[in-house]
Design a protein around this motif. Structure first.
Motif, mmCIF file in Angstrom:
data_model
loop_
_atom_site.group_PDB
_atom_site.id
_atom_site.type_symbol
_atom_site.label_atom_id
_atom_site.label_comp_id
_atom_site.label_asym_id
_atom_site.label_seq_id
_atom_site.Cartn_x
_atom_site.Cartn_y
_atom_site.Cartn_z
ATOM 1 N N GLY A 137 119.452 22.621 102.751
ATOM 2 C CA GLY A 137 118.465 21.801 102.573
ATOM 3 C C GLY A 137 117.723 21.875 101.339
ATOM 4 O O GLY A 137 118.023 22.597 100.658
ATOM 5 N N ALA A 138 116.750 20.787 101.240
ATOM 6 C CA ALA A 138 116.001 20.551 100.053
ATOM 7 C C ALA A 138 115.152 21.791 99.930
ATOM 8 O O ALA A 138 114.523 22.261 100.944
ATOM 9 N N LYS A 139 115.143 22.446 98.641
ATOM 10 C CA LYS A 139 114.428 23.461 98.331
ATOM 11 C C LYS A 139 113.042 22.821 98.047
ATOM 12 O O LYS A 139 112.698 22.099 97.412
ATOM 13 N N PRO A 140 111.929 23.415 98.561
ATOM 14 C CA PRO A 140 110.360 22.981 98.410
ATOM 15 C C PRO A 140 110.018 23.131 96.811
ATOM 16 O O PRO A 140 110.693 24.336 96.072
ATOM 17 N N PRO A 141 109.255 22.604 96.282
ATOM 18 C CA PRO A 141 108.719 22.884 94.825
ATOM 19 C C PRO A 141 107.981 23.965 94.801
ATOM 20 O O PRO A 141 107.499 24.298 95.986
ATOM 21 N N LEU A 142 107.385 24.641 93.925
ATOM 22 C CA LEU A 142 106.467 25.662 93.707
ATOM 23 C C LEU A 142 105.046 25.161 93.604
ATOM 24 O O LEU A 142 105.027 23.808 93.340
ATOM 25 N N ARG A 143 104.153 25.841 94.146
ATOM 26 C CA ARG A 143 102.684 25.385 93.995
ATOM 27 C C ARG A 143 102.280 25.791 92.637
ATOM 28 O O ARG A 143 102.738 26.873 92.106
ATOM 29 N N PRO A 144 101.338 25.287 92.329
ATOM 30 C CA PRO A 144 100.583 25.644 90.915
ATOM 31 C C PRO A 144 100.322 27.467 90.798
ATOM 32 O O PRO A 144 100.558 27.773 89.732
ATOM 33 N N LYS A 145 99.788 27.724 91.774
ATOM 34 C CA LYS A 145 99.605 29.240 91.540
ATOM 35 C C LYS A 145 100.922 30.124 91.649
ATOM 36 O O LYS A 145 100.750 31.141 91.153
ATOM 37 N N HIS A 146 101.994 29.548 92.201
ATOM 38 C CA HIS A 146 103.223 30.279 92.089
ATOM 39 C C HIS A 146 103.651 30.206 90.356
ATOM 40 O O HIS A 146 104.260 31.325 89.989
ATOM 41 N N VAL A 147 103.488 29.096 89.926
ATOM 42 C CA VAL A 147 103.928 28.761 88.599
ATOM 43 C C VAL A 147 103.115 29.477 87.694
ATOM 44 O O VAL A 147 103.868 30.444 86.762
ATOM 45 N N TRP A 148 101.677 29.686 87.887
ATOM 46 C CA TRP A 148 100.911 30.737 86.864
ATOM 47 C C TRP A 148 101.120 32.038 87.241
ATOM 48 O O TRP A 148 101.440 32.865 86.287
ATOM 49 N N ALA A 149 101.806 32.440 88.544
ATOM 50 C CA ALA A 149 101.811 33.825 88.772
ATOM 51 C C ALA A 149 103.163 34.187 88.143
ATOM 52 O O ALA A 149 103.361 35.332 87.496
ATOM 53 N N ILE A 150 104.044 33.207 87.966
ATOM 54 C CA ILE A 150 105.487 33.628 87.147
ATOM 55 C C ILE A 150 105.095 33.739 85.699
ATOM 56 O O ILE A 150 105.647 34.761 85.054
ATOM 57 N N ARG A 151 104.648 32.759 85.326
ATOM 58 C CA ARG A 151 104.192 32.694 83.867
ATOM 59 C C ARG A 151 103.664 33.872 83.545
ATOM 60 O O ARG A 151 103.774 34.541 82.327
ATOM 61 N N THR A 152 102.491 34.423 84.318
ATOM 62 C CA THR A 152 101.787 35.459 83.754
ATOM 63 C C THR A 152 102.402 36.844 83.749
ATOM 64 O O THR A 152 102.500 37.618 83.077
ATOM 65 N N ARG A 153 103.533 36.939 85.035
ATOM 66 C CA ARG A 153 104.313 37.898 84.910
ATOM 67 C C ARG A 153 105.552 38.272 83.773
ATOM 68 O O ARG A 153 105.532 39.317 83.298
ATOM 69 N N LEU A 154 105.784 36.797 83.364
ATOM 70 C CA LEU A 154 106.735 36.773 82.068
ATOM 71 C C LEU A 154 106.387 37.216 80.968
ATOM 72 O O LEU A 154 106.683 38.004 80.119
ATOM 73 N N MET A 155 104.655 36.776 80.798
ATOM 74 C CA MET A 155 104.263 37.019 79.423
ATOM 75 C C MET A 155 103.779 38.545 79.667
ATOM 76 O O MET A 155 104.156 39.338 78.501
ATOM 77 N N ILE A 156 103.427 39.173 80.608
ATOM 78 C CA ILE A 156 103.057 40.543 80.486
ATOM 79 C C ILE A 156 104.383 41.461 80.208
ATOM 80 O O ILE A 156 104.157 42.399 79.416
ATOM 81 N N GLU A 157 105.432 40.944 80.699
ATOM 82 C CA GLU A 157 106.815 41.868 80.502
ATOM 83 C C GLU A 157 107.480 41.532 79.353
ATOM 84 O O GLU A 157 108.340 42.015 78.796
ATOM 85 N N GLY A 158 106.843 40.704 78.322
ATOM 86 C CA GLY A 158 107.309 40.344 77.040
ATOM 87 C C GLY A 158 108.578 39.539 77.168
ATOM 88 O O GLY A 158 109.485 39.777 76.182
ATOM 89 N N ARG A 159 109.162 39.027 78.208
ATOM 90 C CA ARG A 159 110.417 38.168 78.588
ATOM 91 C C ARG A 159 110.144 36.873 77.715
ATOM 92 O O ARG A 159 110.102 35.819 78.504
ATOM 93 N N SER A 160 110.320 36.641 76.303
ATOM 94 C CA SER A 160 110.131 35.531 75.820
ATOM 95 C C SER A 160 111.278 34.306 76.096
ATOM 96 O O SER A 160 110.685 33.112 76.282
ATOM 97 N N ARG A 161 112.403 34.684 76.422
ATOM 98 C CA ARG A 161 113.503 33.659 76.739
ATOM 99 C C ARG A 161 113.210 33.172 78.168
ATOM 100 O O ARG A 161 113.257 31.994 78.063
ATOM 101 N N ASP A 162 112.932 34.112 78.872
ATOM 102 C CA ASP A 162 112.489 33.581 80.418
ATOM 103 C C ASP A 162 111.455 32.818 80.337
ATOM 104 O O ASP A 162 111.367 31.717 81.307
#
Length: 211
Positions: free
Chosen positions: A24-49
């Motif tokens: 079925g249709a996958k739900p969108p992310l909530r803004p708090k989820h978007v920021w959580a993923i961004r923060t995690r990727l920045m902290i881990e230095g994963r520039s490509r991701d």
């Protein structure tokens, strides 16, 4: 040649393709989820991701179009531009999208680190630098990002990223036509079905009516 009984037995013994999967249709992310993923990727230095995630959110592109992006599509002069245009693989129609400041910064940082040329794919395959990343690899990355902030990967997918900003735009403006253009849909009915706005709107109206 199998008789009918043996054929039915063989057919029922096969493992369904969707066993263990949520269909079925996958739900969108909530803004708090978007920021959580961004923060995690920045902290881990994963520039490509980080560049890929931000581009997926801003562009509202299907996974096949995200992985097929070339440097010249978003950074023709060596640095990320404010707006980009690409031709969708599924429909052949051109679609425009914006790159926010944080996305441009992520793309610029990624390009500086790798020194990619304009005609190269932005996100290359692990096995062949001359080819773009596969949609399957992209889907695995999305699952990894989702799991990294404590969400269940099976509940979300690449279309969750495509839906995220489109859903927010509709909820804040109610402008279906704008969302249709941003998603590159040929018919407004496709946008209605994609966002599931009929159900949401009906419930919103019902909540305002007391008997």
């Amino acid at each position: 040649m199998l008789d009918n009984e043996a054929y039915l037995l063989a057919a029922t013994s096969r493992t369904p393709w969707n066993k263990g999967k949520l269909i079925g249709a996958k739900p969108p992310l909530r803004p708090k989820h978007v920021w959580a993923i961004r923060t995690r990727l920045m902290i881990e230095g994963r520039s490509r991701d980080l560049a890929m995630f931000n581009l997926a959110i801003d562009s509202k592109l299907r996974g096949c179009d995200v992985v097929a992006l070339k440097v010249e599509d978003v950074a023709p002069n060596g640095y990320a531009i404010d707006r980009a245009t690409i031709r969708q693989r599924k429909t052949g129609r051109a679609v425009k999208f914006e790159l926010t400041e944080q996305t441009r910064e992520a793309v610029d940082g990624y390009l500086r680190a790798l020194g990619k040329k304009p005609n190269e794919f932005l996100f290359t395959s692990r096995r062949d630098n001359g080819r773009c990343m596969t949609t399957r690899q992209y889907a695995r990355l999305v699952s990894e990002w989702i799991a990294g902030i404590g969400l269940e990967p099976k509940l979300f997918g690449t279309h969750s990223l495509r839906r995220t900003k489109a859903t927010l735009i509709y909820r804040r403006t109610g402008n279906l036509r704008a969302v249709q253009l941003l998603l590159g849909h040929t018919k407004i009915e496709s946008t209605v079905r994609y966002l599931g706005v009929e159900v949401d709107d009906a419930l919103a109206i019902a909540e305002q009516v007391e008997v």
